[in-house]
Structure formats: structure tokens, C-alpha cells
Design a protein around this motif. Structure first.
Motif, PDB file in Angstrom:
ATOM      1  N   GLU A  84      29.446  51.108  50.496  1.00  0.00           N
ATOM      2  CA  GLU A  84      30.872  50.910  50.212  1.00  0.00           C
ATOM      3  C   GLU A  84      31.045  49.764  49.223  1.00  0.00           C
ATOM      4  O   GLU A  84      30.527  48.669  49.430  1.00  0.00           O
ATOM      5  CB  GLU A  84      31.639  50.590  51.494  1.00  0.00           C
ATOM      6  CG  GLU A  84      33.109  50.292  51.255  1.00  0.00           C
ATOM      7  CD  GLU A  84      33.817  49.740  52.483  1.00  0.00           C
ATOM      8  OE1 GLU A  84      34.897  49.141  52.331  1.00  0.00           O
ATOM      9  OE2 GLU A  84      33.266  49.894  53.599  1.00  0.00           O
ATOM     10  N   ILE A  85      31.769  50.021  48.144  1.00  0.00           N
ATOM     11  CA  ILE A  85      32.079  48.983  47.157  1.00  0.00           C
ATOM     12  C   ILE A  85      33.342  48.281  47.623  1.00  0.00           C
ATOM     13  O   ILE A  85      34.435  48.847  47.585  1.00  0.00           O
ATOM     14  CB  ILE A  85      32.254  49.578  45.757  1.00  0.00           C
ATOM     15  CG1 ILE A  85      30.980  50.293  45.318  1.00  0.00           C
ATOM     16  CG2 ILE A  85      32.625  48.484  44.755  1.00  0.00           C
ATOM     17  CD1 ILE A  85      31.129  51.103  44.036  1.00  0.00           C
ATOM     18  N   ALA A  86      33.189  47.046  48.072  1.00  0.00           N
ATOM     19  CA  ALA A  86      34.315  46.302  48.642  1.00  0.00           C
ATOM     20  C   ALA A  86      35.099  45.538  47.585  1.00  0.00           C
ATOM     21  O   ALA A  86      36.308  45.333  47.731  1.00  0.00           O
ATOM     22  CB  ALA A  86      33.819  45.339  49.717  1.00  0.00           C
ATOM     23  N   ALA A  87      34.432  45.084  46.533  1.00  0.00           N
ATOM     24  CA  ALA A  87      35.093  44.286  45.502  1.00  0.00           C
ATOM     25  C   ALA A  87      34.319  44.385  44.204  1.00  0.00           C
ATOM     26  O   ALA A  87      33.114  44.648  44.192  1.00  0.00           O
ATOM     27  CB  ALA A  87      35.204  42.819  45.940  1.00  0.00           C
ATOM     28  N   ILE A  88      35.041  44.182  43.110  1.00  0.00           N
ATOM     29  CA  ILE A  88      34.447  44.225  41.772  1.00  0.00           C
ATOM     30  C   ILE A  88      34.987  43.051  40.964  1.00  0.00           C
ATOM     31  O   ILE A  88      36.199  42.838  40.896  1.00  0.00           O
ATOM     32  CB  ILE A  88      34.793  45.531  41.032  1.00  0.00           C
ATOM     33  CG1 ILE A  88      34.284  46.754  41.801  1.00  0.00           C
ATOM     34  CG2 ILE A  88      34.222  45.519  39.620  1.00  0.00           C
ATOM     35  CD1 ILE A  88      34.802  48.079  41.256  1.00  0.00           C
ATOM     36  N   SER A  89      34.080  42.284  40.367  1.00  0.00           N
ATOM     37  CA  SER A  89      34.457  41.296  39.369  1.00  0.00           C
ATOM     38  C   SER A  89      33.901  41.779  38.038  1.00  0.00           C
ATOM     39  O   SER A  89      32.696  41.998  37.904  1.00  0.00           O
ATOM     40  CB  SER A  89      33.883  39.917  39.714  1.00  0.00           C
ATOM     41  OG  SER A  89      34.205  38.979  38.694  1.00  0.00           O
TER      42      SER A  89
END
Length: 338
Positions: A33-38
Motif C-alpha cells: 500500500e502506497i501511503a504517501a508520496i513526496s
């Protein structure tokens, strides 16, 4: 068991198609699961397209949104030319190639010295603006799905600004992608912004929030190492650019390494600061084959090759380090900093 990760996506113009390939492959993994992206620059575009697509159709929607983004980018032509100048593109490339071959000067340096995006006055257009504005920003800013952070550099102060939530507007993405020798600065709230790569490529600190996962996966575009010492003007300029766009990230990684040492030595109480687990997806052997000029000249062949290289690199990462996610870092920071 589902593993949650955060992604840190580098910028690099058209070379961001490599990151598209990585994301396309990651989205096939139902238990990641991709929780956050910077994201910075092309990394910001990739992050925005992924998030918008997930609102429409989950993982398949994200993959379709990314594919649509890069189909549009591949048709832009040369980032340095507005659409009415595109007929002159082939001729300009021939002149640039001839200069590079015949003279001990860098075409990029000549361009920076004699040409400014402000020189076209009212005729200047940002060739990426139509691509960015095709994204549905009600979905990019949505509270559901991965948390998205986009970095840009304040021209006046030189400091990074992170855009998130409702501040994720088309102008924020255009600011993050604004290479100053190619695009005019983007004004937001009375401040002018350039490419986020100068101050964070990408920024890691937004991913340190307590409720975000410990695992941070950096998707790197710019080569970390080159064995040969560059000698031609263009090669020298390319390597200067690569080092410059890694500098802020290396600074953050050095800080991460310092904190991890303090925790391991018992000099800092666990939980006082986030003990992040760093990972890296990169393909220096592929990316060193491309010059900086190809970052500004997307074409379908280049985009396709980089997309496949990204999928291959992600395959290799998952085969080697999938079991590390959620348990241990796979990027050896002590080795990185000697």
C-alpha cells in the motif's frame, strides 16, 4: 499481510518515465500500500497522476492515469520550445549537435548565456501547462488515497516550499517542474518559484509524520555514480547538474543516518524521532547512458525505453528486497557515507 510504504520520487524531466515504470510495477503488488508520496518536478507529476487515477479506479485507474500522462508528455516535443516553435525543433537539434561535436563549448551553457524564457515576452507558453491542467485536481487534492507532497524552490529565499492538500493546484505542479533556464518562474501567493530539485529532490521530511509508515522507498532518476571523469563540455555540465540535484537529498539522508546512529547507540530514546527504513530503486547503468539534454526532449521511443527500464528495476528490487519492507532498511546509509 499488507505492507505500507511511502515513496520519494525524484525529478528529472522526461527521465521521469523511468519512475512511471517503477510505479506501474508497484501498483501490481496488491499487498503493498502506497501511503504517501513526496515528489519533485517529474516526480510530482507522477505522484499527482497516480493519486488522481486511484480516485477513479483504484490501482488500475492509477496505472491508466500514469499512462495517459506520459502519452501526453511524449507528444510535447522539446520543453524549450512553445508549440508555434516546434517546426524548428529538428533544425535546432541539428545545430546543437554540430556545436557539441565541433567546438569545446557546451550547447547548454551557450543557451543559458544567450537565451532566456523571458526573451519571448507575450509569445512564451509553458509547454507542460496543458498536460498539467488535464489532471482533475479535485482528485489530486482528495483526502482519500496516498498523501501527496510536492516541493518547489522559493526564488527569493532559496528555501523549499511543500505544497499539500488544497494547496496542490496546477500552479504548484508547474512550480515544481520549473527549470529556470527553460520555463518562466511560477508565481504563487506573491512569491516566485523554480524547480523543487534545487532544494529537495525529493524532500524526505514530509514523510516523517508519526502516522506514516517507517519504510521510505526512493525512486532515483539521476545517476549516483559515474566511473569516468567527464571531459567534454556537455558531459561536465551533465555531471554538475546531477551532483547539484542530489545535494539536498544527500543532506537529508546524512541526517537520517545520524539519527539512526544515535538510536542504535542508545543516545536517543526510541520513539523520540522516527527511525525510518530507507530503500532505493535505481538503475544507474541505464540512466548514465542518457545525457541531460534528453530530459528536455521527450519522444515516444525514449519514454517507452525508460518505462520498461523502470519496470525492470522495480522487478529487481522486489525480488531482492521485498522481504525487507516493514522489517529492515535495504539502503546501507553507512556505506553510502563511508
Amino acid at each position: 499481510m499488507t505492507v505500507r510504504i511511502s515513496l520519494a520520487l525524484q525529478g528529472g524531466g522526461a527521465h521521469g518515465a523511468f519512475t512511471w515504470g517503477v510505479l506501474d510495477r508497484l501498483l501490481e503488488e496488491e499487498d503493498i500500500e502506497i501511503a504517501a508520496i513526496s515528489g519533485t518536478s517529474a516526480g510530482a507529476l507522477n505522484g499527482a497522476a497516480l493519486k488522481a487515477g486511484m480516485q477513479d479506479g483504484g490501482r488500475d485507474g492509477a496505472r491508466a492515469s500514469l499512462a495517459a500522462l506520459w502519452a501526453q508528455v511524449a507528444n510535447v516535443g522539446d520543453f524549450r520550445m512553445t508549440k508555434w516553435m516546434q517546426p524548428f525543433y529538428a533544425a535546432s537539434r541539428a545545430v546543437t549537435d554540430a556545436v557539441e561535436t565541433a567546438f569545446p563549448v557546451s550547447p547548454q551553457a551557450l543557451s543559458a548565456a544567450f537565451w532566456s524564457p523571458y526573451g519571448w515576452g507575450p509569445f512564451w507558453e509553458n509547454p507542460l501547462e496543458p498536460v498539467v491542467r488535464r489532471l482533475d485536481f479535485s482528485k489530486v487534492c482528495h483526502t482519500d488515497g496516498p498523501r501527496l507532497y510536492v516541493g518547489a524552490t522559493n526564488v527569493r529565499t532559496g528555501r523549499i516550499r511543500i505544497f499539500a492538500g488544497d494547496a496542490l493546484t496546477p500552479d504548484a505542479l508547474l512550480a515544481s517542474t520549473c527549470l529556470p533556464t527553460t520555463f518562466q518562474a511560477v508565481t504563487i501567493d506573491g512569491e516566485s518559484y523554480w524547480d523543487g530539485g534545487y532544494s529537495g529532490n525529493p524532500a524526505l521530511f514530509p514523510l516523517y509524520e508519526p502516522d506514516l509508515p517507517d519504510d521510505i522507498v526512493i525512486v532515483s532518476i539521476n545517476p549516483w555514480e559515474r566511473d569516468a571523469v567527464p571531459k567534454t563540455p556537455l558531459d561536465i555540465q551533465n555531471r554538475v547538474n546531477e551532483i547539484s540535484f542530489h545535494a539536498a537529498l544527500l543532506g537529508e539522508l546524512r541526517a537520517v543516518n545520524f539519527v539512526k546512529r544515535l538510536i542504535a547507540q542508545g543516545r536517543m530514546e526510541r520513539g523520540q524521532m522516527k527511525d525510518v527504513l530507507m530503500h532505493l530503486i535505481a538503475a544507474d547503468d541505464v540512466m548514465t547512458a542518457f545525457s541531460a539534454s534528453t530530459k528536455l526532449s521527450p519522444n515516444p521511443g525514449l519514454i517507452s525505453a525508460l518505462f520498461l527500464a523502470g519496470r525492470t528495476a522495480c522487478d529487481g528490487f522486489l525480488a531482492t528486497h521485498r522481504a525487507d519492507l516493514g522489517h529492515r532498511a535495504s539502503l546501507d546509509l553507512r556505506a553510502l557515507f563511508g
